[in-house]
Design a protein around this motif. Structure first.
Motif, PDB file in Angstrom:
ATOM      1  N   ALA A 225       5.124   5.900   0.145  1.00 45.45           N
ATOM      2  CA  ALA A 225       4.546   5.890  -1.204  1.00 45.45           C
ATOM      3  C   ALA A 225       3.526   4.768  -1.325  1.00 45.45           C
ATOM      4  O   ALA A 225       3.484   3.846  -0.499  1.00 45.45           O
ATOM      5  N   LEU A 226       2.686   4.886  -2.348  1.00 49.40           N
ATOM      6  CA  LEU A 226       1.789   3.792  -2.732  1.00 49.40           C
ATOM      7  C   LEU A 226       2.412   3.101  -3.931  1.00 49.40           C
ATOM      8  O   LEU A 226       2.816   3.744  -4.897  1.00 49.40           O
ATOM      9  N   GLU A 227       2.484   1.766  -3.863  1.00 52.44           N
ATOM     10  CA  GLU A 227       3.159   1.025  -4.908  1.00 52.44           C
ATOM     11  C   GLU A 227       2.514  -0.343  -5.082  1.00 52.44           C
ATOM     12  O   GLU A 227       1.800  -0.830  -4.194  1.00 52.44           O
ATOM     13  N   THR A 228       2.744  -0.953  -6.243  1.00 50.49           N
ATOM     14  CA  THR A 228       2.250  -2.300  -6.515  1.00 50.49           C
ATOM     15  C   THR A 228       3.263  -3.324  -6.028  1.00 50.49           C
ATOM     16  O   THR A 228       4.454  -3.204  -6.302  1.00 50.49           O
ATOM     17  N   VAL A 229       2.772  -4.308  -5.293  1.00 51.52           N
ATOM     18  CA  VAL A 229       3.610  -5.399  -4.795  1.00 51.52           C
ATOM     19  C   VAL A 229       3.113  -6.691  -5.424  1.00 51.52           C
ATOM     20  O   VAL A 229       1.901  -6.948  -5.473  1.00 51.52           O
ATOM     21  N   THR A 230       4.042  -7.508  -5.902  1.00 54.87           N
ATOM     22  CA  THR A 230       3.694  -8.726  -6.632  1.00 54.87           C
ATOM     23  C   THR A 230       4.162  -9.960  -5.879  1.00 54.87           C
ATOM     24  O   THR A 230       5.318 -10.041  -5.456  1.00 54.87           O
ATOM     25  N   PHE A 231       3.256 -10.917  -5.723  1.00 59.07           N
ATOM     26  CA  PHE A 231       3.563 -12.236  -5.177  1.00 59.07           C
ATOM     27  C   PHE A 231       3.212 -13.256  -6.252  1.00 59.07           C
ATOM     28  O   PHE A 231       2.034 -13.550  -6.464  1.00 59.07           O
ATOM     29  N   GLY A 232       4.209 -13.799  -6.932  1.00 57.24           N
ATOM     30  CA  GLY A 232       3.904 -14.696  -8.036  1.00 57.24           C
ATOM     31  C   GLY A 232       3.103 -13.951  -9.091  1.00 57.24           C
ATOM     32  O   GLY A 232       3.547 -12.930  -9.622  1.00 57.24           O
ATOM     33  N   ARG A 233       1.898 -14.411  -9.391  1.00 57.45           N
ATOM     34  CA  ARG A 233       1.026 -13.737 -10.360  1.00 57.45           C
ATOM     35  C   ARG A 233       0.051 -12.774  -9.699  1.00 57.45           C
ATOM     36  O   ARG A 233      -0.718 -12.103 -10.382  1.00 57.45           O
ATOM     37  N   ALA A 234       0.068 -12.714  -8.359  1.00 60.40           N
ATOM     38  CA  ALA A 234      -0.864 -11.840  -7.644  1.00 60.40           C
ATOM     39  C   ALA A 234      -0.303 -10.437  -7.548  1.00 60.40           C
ATOM     40  O   ALA A 234       0.802 -10.235  -7.051  1.00 60.40           O
ATOM     41  N   LEU A 235      -1.063  -9.451  -8.030  1.00 61.12           N
ATOM     42  CA  LEU A 235      -0.691  -8.044  -7.944  1.00 61.12           C
ATOM     43  C   LEU A 235      -1.547  -7.359  -6.890  1.00 61.12           C
ATOM     44  O   LEU A 235      -2.779  -7.396  -6.963  1.00 61.12           O
TER      45      LEU A 235
END
Length: 477
Positions: A225-235
């Motif tokens: 799948a394609l999905e959003t991954v978050t690192f701290g405030r970085a999307l």
């Protein structure tokens, strides 16, 4: 006098830059002090400087620079209800070695069968108590983001998490990700380009299927799948991740895995031109009691340090996921051990080089090289009381009652000139609570050389994929 502090050392790293022909990575004397009681008690020295509360800062070039914390598995949830085992050095050591043997077997199988954004980052944490991979980072998956611990693996080319509905899932510390509750989740079709990048793609009901096996019986299977991954405030949007509905193996505790290999489907590969394949990590010290210490994982050009000692990466066409470096020799006590450089240019499993691996704990050398290296170390530690070998280690000492001992340095001589000299705690490690310490290296009968995470701990390590270099230092962590 026993227990007297004979020598204090500090890690200092200098570099002539990428174009330099010779670099001394550390300035240790020929002998160092191993602080025995401190190590046995696992009193952690906080070497990591906490990043900003918001998870990001501005780089000198004006772009955002993001990092996340890295934590060793020994440090996460020491009282986790599913971890009934003792947290003693004896238990942690044997559990780690058991995992390590499986990891090396997995690498051997993969190599033997092979045919072959803006800057951001995260904290890296220990996951020992989870019963899973060596180092964890905490990321967000989906919209809204669901926080998940994932294993970081420099030898893997896929990102995946366990997903609902789960027909077979192991226990993890966080709730299993449910794509039905994510507004950004999008299944990948069988005919899409991204599906074609998988090594062995499958298709079911028009959706791309993935599977990954780790050679020790561990595996994950599910939907790409394609999905959003978050690192701290970085999307980071549209990251191809495996949504695992059938999962089994050594990843107990973690939600999944963040592949950092050099292939196109790894997290680093998917970021592509956004970061130029650039990332940097500091691995924290392992195990024990007390407050958790954290390292870091950063992505982007701003993560590349000034003053690092750079070593060329070697491309192995039979194992494109792995990061290889050239190793020319080994040193003990400031003296180079008489080993031919050809010994490290193994050809049975690919052309030349030594694998830099975050998932393997103990460094392996070809048997001939290991024996010469071990014998040189034994000659310079003849005054220390020996004991029988423990597990895969054949060189162990009884340091019970010592406060500190004087030990020779251990150095890696890289091709092209750089020399990395390790802190004493990166090669003599406690294996029980009785004061037994062992030389943390092992022979590799198949000829494969691996630089493991015990030897990498506390050293800033950076990968510049665009230019083909790995850097050591200049900072400690």
């Amino acid at each position: 006098m026993e227990g007297m502090l004979l020598l204090c050392v500090a890690l200092v790293i200098t570099s002539l830059g990428i174009s330099g022909t010779a670099t001394t990575i550390t300035t240790y004397p020929d002998f160092q002090q191993l602080h025995v009681k401190q190590t046995i008690a696992s009193a952690a020295t906080k070497l990591y400087k906490e990043e900003e509360e918001d998870g990001g800062s501005e780089s000198e070039s004006g772009g955002a620079r993001w990092k996340v914390k890295v934590v060793h598995r020994d440090k996460i949830f020491p009282q986790a209800p599913y971890n009934k085992s003792s947290n003693s050095h004896h238990h942690l050591f044997h559990a780690r070695i058991n995992r390590d043997v499986k990891r090396v077997d997995s690498l051997m199988r993969r190599l033997g069968n092979s045919k072959l954004v803006t800057d951001f980052g995260s904290e890296v944490v220990s996951g020992m108590a989870q019963g899973s991979g060596e180092y964890f980072v905490r990321i967000g998956v989906g919209s809204p983001p669901r926080s998940q611990y994932v294993v970081i693996d420099s030898g893997s080319d896929i990102v995946w998490v366990q997903c609902q509905p789960c027909s077979q899932c192991y226990h993890q510390s966080d709730p299993i990700f449910d794509p039905a509750h994510s507004a950004s989740y999008s299944g990948v079709s069988c005919t899409s380009t991204v599906c074609g990048r998988l090594q062995n793609p499958g298709c079911h009901a028009g959706r791309c299927r993935y599977e990954a096996s780790y050679g020790d019986g561990s595996y994950t299977q599910g939907t790409l799948a394609l999905e959003t991954v978050t690192f701290g405030r970085a999307l980071i949007r549209n990251v191809a991740i495996g949504c695992g509905h059938m999962n089994r193996g050594m990843f107990v505790g973690a939600a999944g895995l963040l592949g950092l290999g050099s292939g196109p489907m790894s997290f680093v590969g998917q970021l592509g031109g956004q970061t130029g394949g650039a990332f940097s990590y500091c691995l924290v010290s392992r195990g024990g009691d007390g407050d958790a210490t954290t390292g870091s994982l950063e992505f982007g050009r701003a993560a590349m340090p000034v003053g690092a000692a750079w070593v060329p990466l070697i491309r192995n066409q039979r194992a494109p996921s792995f990061y290889y470096v050239g190793l020319a020799g080994l040193g003990v006590g400031g003296m180079r051990v008489p080993i031919s450089e050809d010994v490290f240019r193994q050809t049975e499993l690919g052309d030349g080089g030594v694998v830099m691996d975050t998932g393997t704990a103990v460094t392996r050398f070809p048997t001939l090289a290991y024996q010469a290296f071990r014998d040189a170390f034994l000659q310079q530690t003849a005054n220390l009381p020996r004991v029988s070998g423990v597990s895969i280690f054949d060189t162990c000492y009884d340091l019970n009652g010592f406060v500190s001992v004087r030990v020779p340095t251990v150095s890696f001589y890289f091709s092209g000139g750089p020399i990395l000299t390790l802190p004493a705690s990166n090669f003599l490690i406690p294996v029980d609570d009785k004061g037994t310490f062992c030389l943390a290296f092992a022979p590799s009968a198949a000829g494969l050389s691996i630089i493991g995470n015990i030897q990498q701990e506390g050293i800033q390590i950076s990968f510049d994929g665009a230019n083909g270099f790995v850097g050591f230092g200049p900072n400690v962590c």
